[in-house]
Design a protein around this motif. Structure first.
Motif, short mmCIF file in Angstrom:
data_model
loop_
_atom_site.label_atom_id
_atom_site.label_comp_id
_atom_site.label_asym_id
_atom_site.label_seq_id
_atom_site.Cartn_x
_atom_site.Cartn_y
_atom_site.Cartn_z
N ALA A 70 1.20 -1.03 -0.03
CA ALA A 70 0.12 0.06 -0.23
C ALA A 70 0.76 0.92 0.21
CB ALA A 70 -1.35 0.26 1.21
N ALA A 71 2.11 1.51 0.54
CA ALA A 71 2.64 1.87 0.33
C ALA A 71 3.48 2.90 -0.54
CB ALA A 71 4.04 2.18 1.90
N LYS A 72 3.87 1.34 -1.71
CA LYS A 72 4.22 1.86 -3.23
C LYS A 72 3.46 1.77 -3.48
CE LYS A 72 7.80 -1.82 -1.58
NZ LYS A 72 8.17 -3.50 -2.42
N GLY A 73 2.48 1.87 -3.58
CA GLY A 73 1.03 2.42 -4.17
C GLY A 73 0.74 0.98 -5.13
N VAL A 74 1.12 0.14 -5.00
CA VAL A 74 0.61 -1.28 -5.67
C VAL A 74 0.19 -2.00 -5.19
CG1 VAL A 74 3.18 -1.04 -6.72
CG2 VAL A 74 2.61 -2.52 -4.77
N PRO A 75 -0.90 -2.76 -6.07
CA PRO A 75 -2.59 -3.98 -5.37
C PRO A 75 -0.92 -5.06 -4.55
CG PRO A 75 -2.11 -3.87 -7.71
CD PRO A 75 -1.13 -2.27 -7.59
#
Length: 326
Positions: free
Chosen positions: A123-128
């Protein structure tokens, strides 16, 4: 209270005058120990206040500072020994370790992957998060999630002590959230309105899903989960009954010539199913009545099952008469 005791000691206040404050301080320490035992997960080296205000992440360590895999990870409460006995998987981003099932990873997937990012790091990386399996990614659990009734008792004791601490103020909104969840959930489970229709069932599923974000367990949550489990078991058993056996019974020539009763009776074909299917179907109808809601409780499935059972029983009786006549 601690400040008063320090001042009393510095100014040489007689022990007899300090006794009431010392007794209250001892009661407060005892209360804090009980509250910490209720909220702080086993293996978590955080204090009660840090656990209540934290993000759910911490290191798994034993009392002597070693690493322990049998404690609760950030995504479980540690109350289930089934969870804490599972294999562990390490996140390559945050270097923390989690139980595989707690983050949706199977042992086969763990052995096959070369790199893993936990749900929080993804979530911190913005990936599912790729291991959510169609469900929302798991969220960290900050505490052991004690029962609302026990938390309410702890807060009543704190009020009786007339001592306000950061821990009590942090616990109150958690209890309020659990209480707010409990009221509509009990309405869904009330005897007069039990699982009537698909909308009510969907609302109950949504409520149980929302409860996963609560750090205090509402009183009605075990009842809601049990109701959903009973209903899901009913649907699985009913689906099993719908499946035709691989080797169906062949009716006799005389029975096959009977018309029109020998026609296929929906998903309960009397000419293809053994007699114990009638008993199993009757049992399912009894369970449907116990779940409540009648025909609406299960869509039209219970009505279809009732019609099929009636037709199958009629075919069986007519077939027996025909066989006796031979």
């Amino acid at each position: 209270l601690d400040t008063l005791l320090r001042q009393a000691e510095e100014t040489s206040v007689p022990p007899a005058d300090r006794a009431p404050l010392l007794d209250k301080a001892a009661l407060c320490r005892w209360w804090r120990e009980r509250a910490a035992a209720a909220f702080v997960k086993e293996g978590c080296r955080l204090s009660l206040g840090e656990s209540l205000a934290g993000d759910g992440h911490y290191e798994l360590t034993t009392p002597d500072g070693g690493w322990g895999a049998h404690f609760a990870c950030s995504f479980c409460t540690g109350e289930s020994r089934y969870e804490t006995a599972q294999f562990m998987i390490g996140c390559d981003a945050c270097d923390r370790w989690y139980h595989g099932p707690c983050v949706g990873v199977s042992k086969a997937e763990s052995d096959a992957m070369s790199e893993f990012s936990c749900p929080s790091c993804a979530a911190a990386k913005g990936v599912p998060y790729k291991y959510a399996q169609g469900q929302p990614p798991p969220r960290p659990k900050r505490t052991r999630r004690p029962a609302a009734r026990y938390v309410a008792a702890l807060l009543c004791e704190a009020d009786a002590l007339r001592v306000s601490t950061p821990e009590t103020e942090a616990m109150r909104p958690l209890l309020e959230a659990a209480t707010a969840w409990d009221v509509p959930a009990r309405a869904l489970l009330s005897p007069s309105e039990r699982l009537c229709g698909t909308e009510r069932l969907a609302a109950l599923r949504e409520a149980v899903a929302r409860a996963d974000d609560l750090e205090v367990t509402p009183e009605a949550l075990p009842l809601a989960r049990a109701a959903l489990e009973r209903y899901d078991n009913w649907r699985r058993n009913e689906d099993t009954l719908r499946e035709r056996p691989k080797e169906a019974r062949r009716p006799s020539v005389s029975a096959a010539s009977m018309a029109p009763s020998t026609q296929d009776c929906g998903f309960l074909s009397a000419s293809a199913f053994p007699g114990d299917c009638l008993a199993a179907g009757a049992s399912l109808l009894a369970e449907a009545a116990a779940l409540g809601g009648g025909e609406e409780a299960h869509g039209l499935r219970s009505a279809q099952l009732c019609a099929a059972l009636t037709a199958a029983a009629r075919w069986r009786d007519e077939a027996r008469v025909a066989l006796r006549a031979e």
